[in-house]
Scaffold this motif. Structure first.
Motif, PDB file in Angstrom:
ATOM      1  N   LEU A 109     -21.203 -64.195 -70.826  1.00 44.76           N
ATOM      2  CA  LEU A 109     -22.507 -63.280 -70.111  1.00 44.76           C
ATOM      3  C   LEU A 109     -22.898 -62.432 -71.481  1.00 44.76           C
ATOM      4  O   LEU A 109     -24.095 -62.106 -71.621  1.00 44.76           O
ATOM      5  N   VAL A 110     -21.981 -62.138 -72.247  1.00 48.27           N
ATOM      6  CA  VAL A 110     -22.401 -61.246 -73.650  1.00 48.27           C
ATOM      7  C   VAL A 110     -23.446 -61.982 -74.206  1.00 48.27           C
ATOM      8  O   VAL A 110     -24.489 -61.671 -74.798  1.00 48.27           O
ATOM      9  N   THR A 111     -23.031 -63.424 -74.508  1.00 46.29           N
ATOM     10  CA  THR A 111     -23.850 -64.238 -75.515  1.00 46.29           C
ATOM     11  C   THR A 111     -25.239 -64.384 -74.840  1.00 46.29           C
ATOM     12  O   THR A 111     -26.222 -64.374 -75.667  1.00 46.29           O
ATOM     13  N   ALA A 112     -25.202 -64.684 -73.604  1.00 47.69           N
ATOM     14  CA  ALA A 112     -26.543 -64.805 -72.882  1.00 47.69           C
ATOM     15  C   ALA A 112     -27.395 -63.611 -72.948  1.00 47.69           C
ATOM     16  O   ALA A 112     -28.522 -63.539 -73.139  1.00 47.69           O
ATOM     17  N   LEU A 113     -26.704 -62.515 -72.648  1.00 42.47           N
ATOM     18  CA  LEU A 113     -27.533 -61.196 -72.739  1.00 42.47           C
ATOM     19  C   LEU A 113     -27.981 -61.062 -74.011  1.00 42.47           C
ATOM     20  O   LEU A 113     -29.205 -60.573 -74.279  1.00 42.47           O
ATOM     21  N   ARG A 122     -35.712 -56.266 -76.923  1.00 41.28           N
ATOM     22  CA  ARG A 122     -35.164 -55.169 -76.127  1.00 41.28           C
ATOM     23  C   ARG A 122     -33.950 -54.737 -76.596  1.00 41.28           C
ATOM     24  O   ARG A 122     -33.128 -55.719 -77.108  1.00 41.28           O
ATOM     25  N   GLU A 123     -33.374 -53.639 -76.256  1.00 38.05           N
ATOM     26  CA  GLU A 123     -32.027 -53.278 -76.486  1.00 38.05           C
ATOM     27  C   GLU A 123     -31.429 -53.004 -75.274  1.00 38.05           C
ATOM     28  O   GLU A 123     -32.011 -52.226 -74.353  1.00 38.05           O
ATOM     29  N   ILE A 124     -30.212 -53.817 -74.632  1.00 37.51           N
ATOM     30  CA  ILE A 124     -29.843 -53.428 -73.322  1.00 37.51           C
ATOM     31  C   ILE A 124     -28.643 -52.813 -73.592  1.00 37.51           C
ATOM     32  O   ILE A 124     -27.651 -53.134 -74.215  1.00 37.51           O
ATOM     33  N   GLY A 125     -28.365 -51.677 -72.826  1.00 35.81           N
ATOM     34  CA  GLY A 125     -27.103 -50.982 -72.701  1.00 35.81           C
ATOM     35  C   GLY A 125     -26.165 -51.766 -71.875  1.00 35.81           C
ATOM     36  O   GLY A 125     -26.476 -52.194 -70.759  1.00 35.81           O
ATOM     37  N   CYS A 126     -24.864 -51.813 -72.199  1.00 37.38           N
ATOM     38  CA  CYS A 126     -23.793 -52.570 -71.691  1.00 37.38           C
ATOM     39  C   CYS A 126     -22.521 -51.731 -71.173  1.00 37.38           C
ATOM     40  O   CYS A 126     -22.029 -51.156 -72.210  1.00 37.38           O
ATOM     41  N   GLY A 148      -6.474 -55.395 -70.161  1.00 38.68           N
ATOM     42  CA  GLY A 148      -6.122 -56.076 -71.354  1.00 38.68           C
ATOM     43  C   GLY A 148      -7.195 -56.788 -72.065  1.00 38.68           C
ATOM     44  O   GLY A 148      -7.142 -57.092 -73.259  1.00 38.68           O
ATOM     45  N   GLY A 149      -8.276 -57.038 -71.514  1.00 37.47           N
ATOM     46  CA  GLY A 149      -9.457 -57.590 -71.963  1.00 37.47           C
ATOM     47  C   GLY A 149     -10.709 -56.680 -72.542  1.00 37.47           C
ATOM     48  O   GLY A 149     -11.488 -57.265 -73.077  1.00 37.47           O
ATOM     49  N   ILE A 150     -10.359 -55.533 -72.360  1.00 39.90           N
ATOM     50  CA  ILE A 150     -11.485 -54.616 -72.513  1.00 39.90           C
ATOM     51  C   ILE A 150     -12.066 -54.227 -74.163  1.00 39.90           C
ATOM     52  O   ILE A 150     -12.943 -54.662 -74.684  1.00 39.90           O
ATOM     53  N   GLU A 151     -10.749 -54.421 -74.881  1.00 40.15           N
ATOM     54  CA  GLU A 151     -10.851 -54.078 -76.339  1.00 40.15           C
ATOM     55  C   GLU A 151     -11.894 -55.453 -77.084  1.00 40.15           C
ATOM     56  O   GLU A 151     -12.677 -54.912 -77.561  1.00 40.15           O
ATOM     57  N   VAL A 157     -19.566 -57.011 -77.581  1.00 40.90           N
ATOM     58  CA  VAL A 157     -20.846 -56.366 -77.419  1.00 40.90           C
ATOM     59  C   VAL A 157     -21.233 -55.831 -78.173  1.00 40.90           C
ATOM     60  O   VAL A 157     -22.397 -55.584 -78.766  1.00 40.90           O
ATOM     61  N   ALA A 158     -20.047 -54.865 -78.866  1.00 40.74           N
ATOM     62  CA  ALA A 158     -20.590 -53.719 -80.076  1.00 40.74           C
ATOM     63  C   ALA A 158     -21.471 -54.706 -81.289  1.00 40.74           C
ATOM     64  O   ALA A 158     -22.294 -54.205 -81.818  1.00 40.74           O
ATOM     65  N   ARG A 159     -20.917 -56.195 -81.510  1.00 41.15           N
ATOM     66  CA  ARG A 159     -21.496 -56.631 -82.454  1.00 41.15           C
ATOM     67  C   ARG A 159     -22.391 -57.605 -82.051  1.00 41.15           C
ATOM     68  O   ARG A 159     -23.273 -58.225 -82.989  1.00 41.15           O
TER      69      ARG A 159
END
Length: 239
Positions: A109-113, A122-126, A148-151, A157-159
């Motif tokens: 989903l990150v890749t697609a967004l 656009r810049e999308i906040g996540c 455990g998957g957050i980091e 997302v940050a990159r």
């Protein structure tokens, strides 16, 4: 329409008083908590009234309802949040109107967004959606990634070009160790937010709490609450 405006104004005032009281009890200023009104299943006319009443943040969870509504309300000074589970085939549409996606829970989903945000300039906040009913690396019943998957997901997302890591979101779980323990669930989310902010200080948004449990979320430290029924009334049954 005047009757509906009066109804929404009264409901909105009641919710704002609840937030203010919860903030006071927690020793917080009411300006620290942002109300997001969840307008799913309600018409664009209600969104327009809410805007007239000063609401600036609205949320939707189904693209097929949200896209036409957002288009109809594109002249209003609103920030649109997408809060539902998001399939990658809906990303192009959602990026067209959503300012924030609160339900980011997997790398694909990150890749697609990211790809679509760059394409639409656009810049999308996540927000990373956290599932507190999942094991450390699993997924929740209503979406979300285990703690455990957050980091790893946050780093992704940050990159990612076109995306901005804004923080964390959760829904009080119906199963697992936090079922029926909303305050404990939200406090756990705050701990996870503290961990995330060590690496990403600007990712300080914590979206938690709905109509029934916004007080517990505010007490735990939530920065945003997502309220639908308490403002708009009981939703009509679908189908």
């Amino acid at each position: 329409m005047t009757d509906r405006k009066d109804e929404l104004a009264a409901n909105l005032a009641k919710v704002e008083r609840r937030i203010a009281a919860a903030c006071a009890a927690a020793g917080r200023g009411s300006e620290e908590v942002t109300l997001i009104v969840v307008t799913k299943t309600y018409p664009a006319g209600d969104v327009r009234i809410l805007s007239e009443l000063g609401v600036r943040h609205v949320a939707e969870n189904r693209d097929q309802d949200a896209a036409p509504k957002a288009a109809e309300c594109s002249d209003l000074p609103l920030t649109w949040h997408f809060v539902g589970q998001l399939q990658t085939n809906k990303v192009r549409s959602v990026v067209g109107y959503a300012d924030l996606v609160q339900s980011v829970d997997r790398a694909r989903l990150v890749t697609a967004l990211s790809k679509e945000a760059v394409r639409q300039e656009r810049e999308i906040g996540c927000l990373v959606q956290v599932a507190l009913d999942a094991d450390e690396g699993g997924r929740g019943e209503r979406g979300g990634v285990g703690p455990g998957g957050i980091e790893e997901l946050g780093e992704l997302v940050a990159r990612a070009p076109g995306l901005r890591l804004d923080g964390l979101m959760t829904v009080a779980p119906l199963t697992g160790p936090y079922a029926g323990r909303e305050r404990a669930a939200f406090e756990r989310l705050m701990d996870l937010s503290t961990d995330l902010r060590r690496a990403h200080p600007a990712a300080n948004m914590v979206s938690a709490g709905m109509s029934a449990d916004l007080e517990q979320a505010v007490a735990a430290g939530a920065t945003h609450v997502r309220v639908g029924t308490a403002v708009l009334g009981v939703r009509p049954r679908l189908g």
